[in-house]
Design an enzyme around this catalytic site. Sequence first.
Site, mmCIF file in Angstrom:
data_model
loop_
_atom_site.group_PDB
_atom_site.id
_atom_site.type_symbol
_atom_site.label_atom_id
_atom_site.label_comp_id
_atom_site.label_asym_id
_atom_site.label_seq_id
_atom_site.Cartn_x
_atom_site.Cartn_y
_atom_site.Cartn_z
ATOM 1 N N LYS A 1 -11.628 17.101 35.310
ATOM 2 C CA LYS A 1 -12.062 16.941 36.700
ATOM 3 C C LYS A 1 -13.531 16.523 36.760
ATOM 4 C CE LYS A 1 -8.206 18.515 38.547
ATOM 5 N NZ LYS A 1 -7.252 18.380 37.514
ATOM 6 N N TYR B 1 -16.350 13.105 35.570
ATOM 7 C CA TYR B 1 -16.581 11.767 35.035
ATOM 8 C C TYR B 1 -17.692 11.806 34.005
ATOM 9 C CZ TYR B 1 -13.852 10.349 39.079
ATOM 10 O OH TYR B 1 -12.862 10.203 40.007
ATOM 11 N N ILE C 1 -19.024 15.514 38.853
ATOM 12 C CA ILE C 1 -17.786 16.180 39.229
ATOM 13 C C ILE C 1 -16.887 15.230 40.014
ATOM 14 C CG2 ILE C 1 -18.862 18.466 39.165
ATOM 15 C CD1 ILE C 1 -18.803 18.498 42.207
ATOM 16 N N CYS C 2 -15.601 15.371 39.824
ATOM 17 C CA CYS C 2 -14.613 14.509 40.478
ATOM 18 C C CYS C 2 -14.397 14.980 41.911
ATOM 19 C CB CYS C 2 -13.294 14.543 39.705
ATOM 20 S SG CYS C 2 -11.994 13.581 40.504
ATOM 21 N N LEU C 3 -14.687 14.097 42.856
ATOM 22 C CA LEU C 3 -14.515 14.421 44.269
ATOM 23 C C LEU C 3 -13.666 13.383 44.995
ATOM 24 C CD1 LEU C 3 -18.207 15.420 44.987
ATOM 25 C CD2 LEU C 3 -16.288 16.934 44.523
#
Length: 170
Positions: A116, A118, A123-125
């Site tokens: 989750k 990159y 952070i992946c959102l």
Amino acid sequence: INAEYMGIIIMEAGTGILEKLPLLKTNAGPKDGEKWKERLKEEYKVLIEYIKQTKAQDNEWFKIVSNKEGTKWTGKCWYISNMIKYEFDMQFEIPATYPQSPIEIELPELDGKTSKMYRGGKICLDIHFAPLWASKAPTFGVAHALALALGPWLAAEVPYLVEAGVVKPK
């Protein structure tokens, strides 16, 4: 952690936050001179309000500062799991297309430790927070990103990372 679960966490985190956090009025980014200075004042006011709210609820979970121009932010964030504090360095830059584009929050020490995230510890959102930001731009700001993106991300990911033995308390 599946996408549906992360969506539920963001929705629960957002319950009440949107009503309590003021929305920003100035539509300006770092390239907009005096308008950016006005926007930055609003950002600080909303951030201070959010910090007051978290302290009043005995739920303080981050410390953050910006450079003089308000374009680079650094700090610490933490999450308590099973009565143990896990603390992480946090940083982000305000993108040139801000506030139409959300900030990309980085937790560099977690880079490569979860799917989750990159490269660079961003952070992946994409699935849950980016559409919300797009629907609220330009009224969302730094405090909204922390409250509705980083907070839920930590709540979803840190327990998993602790259980997997990937992170250790400091």
